[in-house]
Design a protein around this motif. Structure first.
Motif, PDB file in Angstrom:
ATOM      1  N   LEU A   1       0.837  -1.208   0.000  1.00 50.38           N
ATOM      2  CA  LEU A   1       0.000   0.000   0.000  1.00 50.38           C
ATOM      3  C   LEU A   1       0.869   1.254   0.000  1.00 50.38           C
ATOM      4  O   LEU A   1       0.501   2.266  -0.602  1.00 50.38           O
TER       5      LEU A   1
ATOM      6  N   TYR B   1       1.894   1.866  -3.479  1.00 42.70           N
ATOM      7  CA  TYR B   1       0.755   2.341  -4.257  1.00 42.70           C
ATOM      8  C   TYR B   1       0.524   3.831  -4.012  1.00 42.70           C
ATOM      9  O   TYR B   1       0.394   4.614  -4.947  1.00 42.70           O
TER      10      TYR B   1
ATOM     11  N   GLY C   1      -1.291   6.451  -6.038  1.00 37.26           N
ATOM     12  CA  GLY C   1      -2.454   5.626  -5.743  1.00 37.26           C
ATOM     13  C   GLY C   1      -3.412   6.302  -4.778  1.00 37.26           C
ATOM     14  O   GLY C   1      -2.990   7.084  -3.918  1.00 37.26           O
ATOM     15  N   PHE C   2      -4.682   6.012  -4.941  1.00 40.61           N
ATOM     16  CA  PHE C   2      -5.787   6.527  -4.110  1.00 40.61           C
ATOM     17  C   PHE C   2      -6.024   8.021  -4.245  1.00 40.61           C
ATOM     18  O   PHE C   2      -6.822   8.574  -3.512  1.00 40.61           O
TER      19      PHE C   2
ATOM     20  N   TYR D   1      -4.534  -2.821  -6.424  1.00 37.15           N
ATOM     21  CA  TYR D   1      -5.254  -1.714  -5.773  1.00 37.15           C
ATOM     22  C   TYR D   1      -5.874  -0.780  -6.797  1.00 37.15           C
ATOM     23  O   TYR D   1      -6.833  -0.073  -6.498  1.00 37.15           O
TER      24      TYR D   1
ATOM     25  N   ILE E   1      -9.238  -2.150  -7.351  1.00 37.04           N
ATOM     26  CA  ILE E   1     -10.022  -1.924  -6.135  1.00 37.04           C
ATOM     27  C   ILE E   1     -10.444  -0.451  -6.060  1.00 37.04           C
ATOM     28  O   ILE E   1     -11.603  -0.132  -5.780  1.00 37.04           O
ATOM     29  N   GLU E   2      -9.505   0.434  -6.355  1.00 41.16           N
ATOM     30  CA  GLU E   2      -9.817   1.866  -6.314  1.00 41.16           C
ATOM     31  C   GLU E   2     -10.881   2.222  -7.353  1.00 41.16           C
ATOM     32  O   GLU E   2     -11.836   2.937  -7.058  1.00 41.16           O
TER      33      GLU E   2
ATOM     34  N   ALA F   1      -4.864  -8.423  -1.592  1.00 41.24           N
ATOM     35  CA  ALA F   1      -4.995  -6.967  -1.749  1.00 41.24           C
ATOM     36  C   ALA F   1      -6.295  -6.471  -1.117  1.00 41.24           C
ATOM     37  O   ALA F   1      -6.318  -5.424  -0.457  1.00 41.24           O
TER      38      ALA F   1
ATOM     39  N   ARG G   1      -5.926  -6.362   2.639  1.00 42.09           N
ATOM     40  CA  ARG G   1      -5.106  -5.235   3.097  1.00 42.09           C
ATOM     41  C   ARG G   1      -5.817  -3.903   2.911  1.00 42.09           C
ATOM     42  O   ARG G   1      -5.690  -2.995   3.747  1.00 42.09           O
ATOM     43  N   ALA G   2      -6.553  -3.775   1.798  1.00 44.87           N
ATOM     44  CA  ALA G   2      -7.272  -2.521   1.553  1.00 44.87           C
ATOM     45  C   ALA G   2      -8.356  -2.329   2.609  1.00 44.87           C
ATOM     46  O   ALA G   2      -8.599  -1.213   3.077  1.00 44.87           O
TER      47      ALA G   2
ATOM     48  N   TYR H   1      -9.683   1.405   3.055  1.00 47.95           N
ATOM     49  CA  TYR H   1     -10.053   1.805   1.697  1.00 47.95           C
ATOM     50  C   TYR H   1     -11.270   1.033   1.187  1.00 47.95           C
ATOM     51  O   TYR H   1     -11.812   1.332   0.136  1.00 47.95           O
TER      52      TYR H   1
END
Ligand SMILES: Cc1cc2nc3c(=O)[nH]c(=O)nc-3n(C[C@H](O)[C@H](O)[C@H](O)COP(=O)(O)O)c2cc1C
Ligand code: SF4
Ligand code: FES
Lengths: 518, 163
Positions: free
Chosen positions: A119, A122, A127-128, A201, A204-205, A237, A240-241, A246
């Motif tokens: 993460l 990322y 990321g995010f 991720y 996922i995002e 993943a 963990r997210a 998240y």
């Protein structure tokens, strides 16, 4: 100071021995008293260089590939840890490898660079940013951004994503769903897999943003069972997210909820078709549903559902983070943004090439692909998976754009480019297309279920030179019936590869006859 | 010795009970059973059907629809050869023929020693480095007849665990 070494662990790198390279490296380094930190990153998508070993230096990351475990001692001798470039496997600075440097990577900007499950990595690579922004925006604003970006579904049908999302946003319902189509059944395609294995991720995002945009609190990733590694990486993943806030209840203390679950398919190509996929997700046989109603109105268990391909959802974080205009700036005509092209089959330098719409096949196959692996002349190219046409050389200069391809009886589909050299027998390829349809048909409609079985037999008769002319006529009629009478593109498009083979490579359907005369 | 434990009705019941609360639970249940026991025994059908309040015909219909689900136990290893176009372009047809000849079986059959079940697969997502095959959960790329033989030999060599 410990040297940081990167060895990918995506399916392709592993399929070519990346694990034994990693083991050998750790062993040799220990023997020599060298301190190394091994990072199992994702793949850069340069399949031809896998396993690609990289070392971090003050000048950037230096690449070596394709590396076998037997190469490890000589690489260390030749200064691998200092990033020296004398070894024959040295590729210089990774970022400067022309194959990679010339790409326009928006969706795949991070793949291969980071440890897929980290993460921190990322976040350190943008990321995010999209999700953070999305949490502060109204659903309508998010849908408008996606509309303005011009993003169209990357799974094959190229339907405008923003319009699909608007339909789901506007549909009143207690529960809505985001379903990610990760069935990636097309031969010659692996971009979805790369996203899931190398930058999970990102997906996922993208799904979380889609949930915020349409008001869906539950998402499913429908993943094909042929991708066991993607399954393991995604599971990890998601866990963990969730732990990092998240996913789940109250994402990032925003009060928003989005839960995500993986569901495995079970080896049926037709389950990539969105309504079959929903049937399968509901625990049924994967048979195609009649449309309407659209899944956007009545999808998973009758509720409004966004069904999007992995790459479609993976494009969303960039669009939200950088703005619709930044994305729409790329592309041509009504095909906006970038396309993930997958060079496969008989290709020297195969792998993932992300470029704005508008490049030609020839540019890809020659300048990126470097021609065939066999070194023999390239003869036919199948674009868009098993339902896509085989293109002869006269069509290689078409720019890759949905409309241009459609106007020429071809499809871009999911961006798979499968190259064949001159040893290919196109009659055999045509037969295989029919056979594949026979094996994979969901059985709901007759032209597809029965037509494909007859198609195999007719092509066999043609190849045996058994009443060839009347069987050729019969094959054309059969193709027409399948095209006009099938409920979905499985039966409706199987004629594409068959008829393109007949039209452009007619000699291959005569070979047997010549043999007999000789 | 089989790689899988013996199934019993109560173990099937337990797998069903653990997942039946999920929306659309049938595929997850079937996967769980096959992952654990290697196949889906005929006798599991009524247990699953009762657990999900479905008919046996419905459950059977689902099992038979999907290529992945097996009604009979596989060998200790499952070997899938990719038959799809990108692999065809680099010689998978010859590899298929070699695999069948070398193992002495056709698709969906298990070698006489019970070691390897041969199956066809349509793309493993390794299309830039074909021909590809999957042996249990690992994919192998650029497979040649020689590397195929080496892989199979390795499987059949009894590993010496005590050193
Ligand atoms: C026979 C058939 C197979 C398909 N396979 C896939 C697939 O593997 N992955 C995918 O994303 N879409 C596939 N599609 C397209 C889906 O039906 C659907 O258009 C897509 O999931 C919508 O997402 P998108 O708008 O993001 O592309 C398939 C369609 C057909 C007719
Ligand atoms: S065309 Fe084939 S796959 Fe599609 S609905 Fe009809 S039978 Fe099913
Ligand atoms: S076609 Fe064989 S792995 Fe994709």
């Amino acid at each position: 100071m410990s040297a940081r070494i990167f060895i990918p662990r995506d399916t392709t790198a592993l399929s070519l021995g990346a694990d034994s390279v990693a083991q050998r490296l750790e062993y040799e380094a220990a023997e020599r008293g060298l301190e190394v930190t091994l990072i199992r990153n994702g793949s850069r998508g340069m399949a031809w260089l896998e396993p690609l070993v990289e070392i971090e230096t003050s000048q950037g990351r230096m690449a070596y590939g394709p590396v076998t475990s037997a190469d490890v001692p000589s690489l260390l001798d030749a200064g691998l840890l200092e990033g020296r470039t004398e070894h024959p496997l040295s590729q210089g600075r990774t970022d400067a490898i022309p194959w990679l440097a010339r790409q326009q990577r928006l969706t795949f900007a991070r793949i291969g660079v980071t440890d897929p499950l980290s993460l921190d990595d990322y976040r350190a690579h943008d990321g995010f940013r999209g999700l953070d922004k999305a949490l502060a925006e109204s659903p309508q604003h998010l849908v408008d951004e996606v509309k303005d970006s011009g993003l169209r579904g990357r799974g094959g049908a190229a339907f405008p994503t923003g319009i699909k999302w608007q339909t789901v946003l506007d549909a009143p319902a207690e529960q809505k769903y985001i379903v990610c189509n990760a069935d990636e059944g097309d031969s010659g395609t692996f971009a979805d897999r790369l996203v899931m294995e190398c930058d999970p991720y990102l997906l996922i995002e993208g799904m979380a943003i889609a949930g915020l945009a349409v008001g869906a609190t539950q998402g499913y990733i429908y993943l094909r069972s042929e991708y066991p590694l993607a399954h393991r990486i995604l599971e990890a993943a998601i866990a963990r997210a969730e732990a990092a806030g998240y996913l789940g209840d109250n994402i990032g203390d925003s009060g928003h909820t989005f839960h995500l679950e993986i569901r495995l398919g079970a080896g049926a190509y037709i389950c990539g078709e969105e309504t079959s996929l929903l049937e399968s997700l509901e625990g049924k046989r994967g048979q195609v549903r009649f449309k309407p109603p659209l899944p956007a109105i009545e999808g998973f268990f009758g509720r409004p559902t966004v069904v999007n391909n992995v790459l479609t959802l993976a494009a969303v974080p960039y669009i939200i983070a950088s703005g619709a205009r930044a994305y729409a700036h790329y592309g041509m005509g009504r095909s906006r943004g970038t396309l993930a092209l997958q060079l496969a089959g008989n290709v020297k330098y195969g792998g993932l090439v992300e470029l704005a719409f508008g490049t030609t096949l020839r540019e890809l196959m020659e300048n990126y692909g470097g021609g065939t692996l066999s070194g023999r002349p390239l003869r036919a190219v199948q674009v868009g998976g098993p339902l896509g046409a085989y293109l002869p050389e006269s069509q290689w200069d078409l720019p890759l754009d949905y409309e241009t391809f459609a106007a020429d009886d071809a499809v871009v589909g999911h961006g798979g480019i499968v190259m064949f050299d001159d040893s290919v027998d196109m009659a055999e390829q045509a037969r295989f297309s029919m056979e594949f349809c026979r094996i994979e048909s969901c059985g709901k409609c007759t032209p597809c279920r029965i037509g494909s079985a007859r198609g195999v037999e007719v092509i066999d008769r043609i190849r045996r030179n058994d009443n060839r002319d009347s069987n050729l006529a019969l094959l054309s009629e059969l193709c027409e019936t399948m095209e006009d009478g099938s409920l979905c593109a499985m039966g409706g498009m199987t004629p594409y590869p068959v008829q393109s083979a007949l039209t452009h490579f007619p000699d291959d359907f005569l070979r047997q006859a010549e043999g007999e005369q000789a | 010795m089989s790689a899988y434990p013996e199934w019993t009705p109560s173990l099937i019941q337990a797998e069903t009970d653990a997942l039946k609360h999920k929306p659309g639970a049938l595929l997850p249940i079937l996967h769980a059973i096959q992952d654990r026991f290697g196949f889906i025994p005929q006798e599991a059908v009524p247990i699953i059907a009762a657990g999900l309040s479905q008919t046996r015909a419905e459950v059977h219909g689902v099992i038979s629809f999907y290529h992945h689900f097996r009604a009979a136990p596989p060998g200790n290893h499952v070997l899938q050869v990719c038959r799809a176009e990108a692999c065809q372009a680099v010689g998978s047809r010859a590899l298929e023929a070699h695999a069948k000849a070398r193992l002495g079986v056709d698709y969906h059959q298990t070698t006489a020693d019970g070691e390897i079940t041969l199956e066809a697969v349509y793309c493993l997502g390794n299309c830039a480095c074909g021909p590809s095959l999957r042996l249990d959960d690992s994919v192998h790329g650029r497979v040649t007849p020689e590397s195929f033989d080496a892989l199979v030999d390795e499987l059949r060599t009894q590993p010496l665990e005590i050193m």
